[in-house]
Design an enzyme around this catalytic site. Structure first.
Site, PDB file in Angstrom:
ATOM      1  N   ARG A 232       0.845  -1.193   0.000  1.00 43.96           N
ATOM      2  CA  ARG A 232       0.000   0.000   0.000  1.00 43.96           C
ATOM      3  C   ARG A 232       0.881   1.244   0.000  1.00 43.96           C
ATOM      4  NH1 ARG A 232      -3.563  -2.394  -1.729  1.00 43.96           N
ATOM      5  NH2 ARG A 232      -5.635  -2.766  -0.901  1.00 43.96           N
ATOM      6  N   GLU A 261      -3.333   7.730  -4.766  1.00 44.36           N
ATOM      7  CA  GLU A 261      -3.695   7.220  -6.100  1.00 44.36           C
ATOM      8  C   GLU A 261      -4.992   7.868  -6.577  1.00 44.36           C
ATOM      9  OE1 GLU A 261      -3.843   2.977  -5.641  1.00 44.36           O
ATOM     10  OE2 GLU A 261      -1.757   2.883  -5.033  1.00 44.36           O
ATOM     11  N   HIS A 279      -0.957   0.441  -9.962  1.00 43.50           N
ATOM     12  CA  HIS A 279      -1.646  -0.455  -9.019  1.00 43.50           C
ATOM     13  C   HIS A 279      -2.304  -1.624  -9.774  1.00 43.50           C
ATOM     14  CE1 HIS A 279      -3.899  -0.688  -4.908  1.00 43.50           C
ATOM     15  NE2 HIS A 279      -3.718  -1.892  -5.427  1.00 43.50           N
TER      16      HIS A 279
HETATM   17  P1  NAP Z   1      -1.532 -11.299   4.675  1.00 44.95           P
HETATM   18  O1  NAP Z   1      -1.487 -12.742   4.343  1.00 44.95           O
HETATM   19  O2  NAP Z   1      -2.425 -10.844   5.778  1.00 44.95           O
HETATM   20  O3  NAP Z   1      -0.033 -10.834   4.966  1.00 44.95           O
HETATM   21  C1  NAP Z   1       0.276  -9.608   5.535  1.00 44.95           C
HETATM   22  C2  NAP Z   1       1.551  -9.782   6.331  1.00 44.95           C
HETATM   23  O4  NAP Z   1       1.951  -8.504   6.849  1.00 44.95           O
HETATM   24  C3  NAP Z   1       1.381 -10.723   7.515  1.00 44.95           C
HETATM   25  O5  NAP Z   1       2.363 -11.706   7.430  1.00 44.95           O
HETATM   26  C4  NAP Z   1       1.540  -9.848   8.743  1.00 44.95           C
HETATM   27  O6  NAP Z   1       2.274 -10.577   9.731  1.00 44.95           O
HETATM   28  C5  NAP Z   1       2.344  -8.655   8.216  1.00 44.95           C
HETATM   29  N1  NAP Z   1       1.963  -7.431   8.930  1.00 44.95           N
HETATM   30  C6  NAP Z   1       0.722  -6.929   9.098  1.00 44.95           C
HETATM   31  N2  NAP Z   1       0.758  -5.803   9.819  1.00 44.95           N
HETATM   32  C7  NAP Z   1       2.071  -5.596  10.131  1.00 44.95           C
HETATM   33  C8  NAP Z   1       2.746  -4.599  10.875  1.00 44.95           C
HETATM   34  N3  NAP Z   1       2.082  -3.597  11.467  1.00 44.95           N
HETATM   35  N4  NAP Z   1       4.086  -4.696  10.987  1.00 44.95           N
HETATM   36  C9  NAP Z   1       4.755  -5.712  10.407  1.00 44.95           C
HETATM   37  N5  NAP Z   1       4.161  -6.692   9.689  1.00 44.95           N
HETATM   38  C10 NAP Z   1       2.829  -6.632   9.550  1.00 44.95           C
HETATM   39  O7  NAP Z   1      -1.969 -10.444   3.410  1.00 44.95           O
HETATM   40  P2  NAP Z   1      -1.659 -10.728   1.875  1.00 44.95           P
HETATM   41  O8  NAP Z   1      -2.777 -11.483   1.273  1.00 44.95           O
HETATM   42  O9  NAP Z   1      -0.283 -11.255   1.752  1.00 44.95           O
HETATM   43  O10 NAP Z   1      -1.724  -9.213   1.321  1.00 44.95           O
HETATM   44  C11 NAP Z   1      -0.835  -8.254   1.802  1.00 44.95           C
HETATM   45  C12 NAP Z   1      -1.159  -6.870   1.308  1.00 44.95           C
HETATM   46  O11 NAP Z   1      -0.805  -6.742  -0.061  1.00 44.95           O
HETATM   47  C13 NAP Z   1      -2.625  -6.458   1.330  1.00 44.95           C
HETATM   48  O12 NAP Z   1      -3.044  -6.047   2.617  1.00 44.95           O
HETATM   49  C14 NAP Z   1      -2.689  -5.336   0.318  1.00 44.95           C
HETATM   50  O13 NAP Z   1      -2.471  -4.100   0.958  1.00 44.95           O
HETATM   51  C15 NAP Z   1      -1.519  -5.644  -0.609  1.00 44.95           C
HETATM   52  N6  NAP Z   1      -1.977  -6.007  -1.972  1.00 44.95           N
HETATM   53  C16 NAP Z   1      -1.633  -5.223  -3.023  1.00 44.95           C
HETATM   54  C17 NAP Z   1      -2.027  -5.586  -4.283  1.00 44.95           C
HETATM   55  C18 NAP Z   1      -1.672  -4.755  -5.475  1.00 44.95           C
HETATM   56  O14 NAP Z   1      -2.355  -4.839  -6.474  1.00 44.95           O
HETATM   57  N7  NAP Z   1      -0.605  -3.980  -5.422  1.00 44.95           N
HETATM   58  C19 NAP Z   1      -2.807  -6.712  -4.479  1.00 44.95           C
HETATM   59  C20 NAP Z   1      -3.129  -7.493  -3.394  1.00 44.95           C
HETATM   60  C21 NAP Z   1      -2.699  -7.139  -2.127  1.00 44.95           C
HETATM   61  P3  NAP Z   1       2.078 -10.281  11.310  1.00 44.95           P
HETATM   62  O15 NAP Z   1       0.612 -10.341  11.567  1.00 44.95           O
HETATM   63  O16 NAP Z   1       2.888 -11.343  11.964  1.00 44.95           O
HETATM   64  O17 NAP Z   1       2.652  -8.912  11.534  1.00 44.95           O
HETATM   65  C1  8YV Z   2      -7.005  -4.489  -6.072  1.00 39.16           C
HETATM   66  C2  8YV Z   2      -5.444  -4.807  -4.070  1.00 39.16           C
HETATM   67  O1  8YV Z   2      -6.541  -3.874  -7.215  1.00 39.16           O
HETATM   68  O2  8YV Z   2      -6.403  -6.807  -3.271  1.00 39.16           O
HETATM   69  C3  8YV Z   2      -5.846  -5.745  -2.985  1.00 39.16           C
HETATM   70  O3  8YV Z   2      -5.590  -5.411  -1.821  1.00 39.16           O
HETATM   71  O4  8YV Z   2      -4.796  -3.842  -3.839  1.00 39.16           O
HETATM   72  C4  8YV Z   2      -5.788  -5.100  -5.484  1.00 39.16           C
HETATM   73  O5  8YV Z   2      -5.873  -6.463  -5.751  1.00 39.16           O
HETATM   74  C5  8YV Z   2      -7.795  -3.490  -5.351  1.00 39.16           C
HETATM   75  O6  8YV Z   2      -8.181  -3.861  -4.095  1.00 39.16           O
HETATM   76  C6  8YV Z   2      -9.039  -3.185  -6.158  1.00 39.16           C
HETATM   77  O7  8YV Z   2      -9.401  -1.913  -5.987  1.00 39.16           O
END
Ligand code: NAP
Ligand code: 8YV
Length: 320
Positions: A232, A261, A279
């Site tokens: 993020r 964004e 994104h």
């Molecule tokens: P997830 O499985 O919940 O993994 C998040 C990780 O971050 C966990 O291992 C958690 O471990 C760690 N974390 C959370 N809060 C923290 C903190 N304050 N300090 C340090 N570590 C922390 O989630 P995911 O499915 O992998 O997704 C992760 C993130 O990717 C989403 O929340 C979203 O923002 C982003 N994302 C972006 C896109 C994109 O299109 N760019 C798409 C999908 C997701 P602990 O709980 O042990 O801290």
């Molecule tokens: C999406 C994301 O693009 O899943 C997330 O957290 O950042 C992306 O997969 C977004 O949420 C859609 O607006």
């Protein structure tokens, strides 16, 4: 069509809009001119919010809906939703985990390679018809590099699996150590940044992570260091990042997410070697359809069986 009324807060993909409007009485917020008057009259009839991560679903907004039961998010990250307030109002929040993990990990690896090897700049150079004799060498490389993953969850681990195959050394920082990986754990982000050549952020947004990648962390990453952010935009202090790139405190950055964004600061646009993506981590038709289907299935499961499929941690099911 059932008499259940839902409010969609963001224009979601056609698959979602079509399925939801066939099953429920759907209101589209962006089509409502006088939102305040509309909400005053209609909010009590709304039982579900269907969100896309763009409109903020904050505490005061949630409290406008006295009969709200579910907030279904399109996306795994739900930092745009005040899930603690939803929990207090006994409203369940759902997201779309797992179905996008591999796609986002692919994008992260692509972004990392593009950034280290300056591939975007090289393609622009070719398209400008500059390829007559030699070509520019990249200052960065992935050979013998150390990859620090900030946020080793579902997506972070999928990135780790790919990076292992590429021969990168891997370490990570989370709040808690993970039992199912052998990578070195750093209990602070600063220690991870000091260790890393490439710091890859895939932690969630929200208050706990706001601007944690700041001037101190970038300085610790160092002058050969590369920052990749696919989590993020709010996690990185964008002004500090621009200063660090301009002053050569770090070598480069690859960003899929930004603080405001779709605004991208002109200073970043002006930097040839930095890689900027809109994104698009999960943005394939395949994966966006899977996310949409899971959002639809969460609504169906809630309204047909009284249980969500993928509730977020703040609103566990069954309720505590
Ligand atoms: P997830 O499985 O919940 O993994 C998040 C990780 O971050 C966990 O291992 C958690 O471990 C760690 N974390 C959370 N809060 C923290 C903190 N304050 N300090 C340090 N570590 C922390 O989630 P995911 O499915 O992998 O997704 C992760 C993130 O990717 C989403 O929340 C979203 O923002 C982003 N994302 C972006 C896109 C994109 O299109 N760019 C798409 C999908 C997701 P602990 O709980 O042990 O801290
Ligand atoms: C999406 C994301 O693009 O899943 C997330 O957290 O950042 C992306 O997969 C977004 O949420 C859609 O607006």
């Amino acid at each position: 069509m059932s008499e259940i009324q839902l409010l969609m807060t963001d224009p979601l993909p056609p698959l979602v809009q079509s399925a939801v409007s066939k099953t429920y009485r759907l209101h589209r917020m962006w089509q409502i001119e006088d939102k305040d008057t509309w909400l005053g009259e209609n909010a009590p009839s709304i039982r579900g919010l269907v969100c896309g991560g763009h409109s903020p679903i904050d505490a005061s907004f949630i409290r406008r809906f006295p009969n709200l039961e579910i907030i279904a998010n399109f996306g795994v990250g739900y930092d745009s939703i005040d899930a603690n307030e939803a929990a207090r109002q006994h409203v369940v929040v759902t997201n779309t985990p797992d179905v996008l993990t591999e796609e986002v990990a692919d994008t992260a690896i692509g972004l990392m390679i593009m950034t280290a090897r300056e591939l975007s700049a090289a393609e622009r150079w070719l398209r400008a018809r500059n390829w007559k004799t030699g070509y520019p060498l990249s200052a960065g490389t992935l050979r013998n590099r150390k990859l620090g993953i900030f946020g080793l969850g579902r997506i972070g681990k999928a990135i780790g699996r790919r990076a292992e195959a590429m021969g990168l050394k891997i370490a990570y920082h989370n709040r808690s150590q993970q039992a199912d990986v052998s990578y070195a754990y750093h209990s602070t982000l600063l220690a991870l940044a000091q260790w890393s050549d490439i710091l890859l952020c895939v932690a969630p947004g929200g208050a706990a992570t706001r601007h944690v990648v700041n001037a101190e962390i970038l300085s610790a990453l160092g002058s050969d260091g590369i920052l990749i952010n696919i989590g993020r935009g709010s996690v990185v202090d964008e002004a500090a990042l621009i200063a660090a790139l301009q002053d050569r405190v770090i070598l480069s950055a690859g960003l899929d997410v930004f603080e405001h964004e779709p605004h991208v600061p002109e200073e970043l646009i002006a930097m040839e070697h930095v890689v900027l993506l809109p994104h698009l981590g999960s943005a394939s038709v395949h994966t966006r359809n899977a996310m949409g289907q899971l959002q639809i299935d969460n609504l169906s499961s809630w309204f047909q069986n009284g249980s969500p499929l993928t509730p977020v941690a703040e609103t566990p099911w069954p309720r505590d």
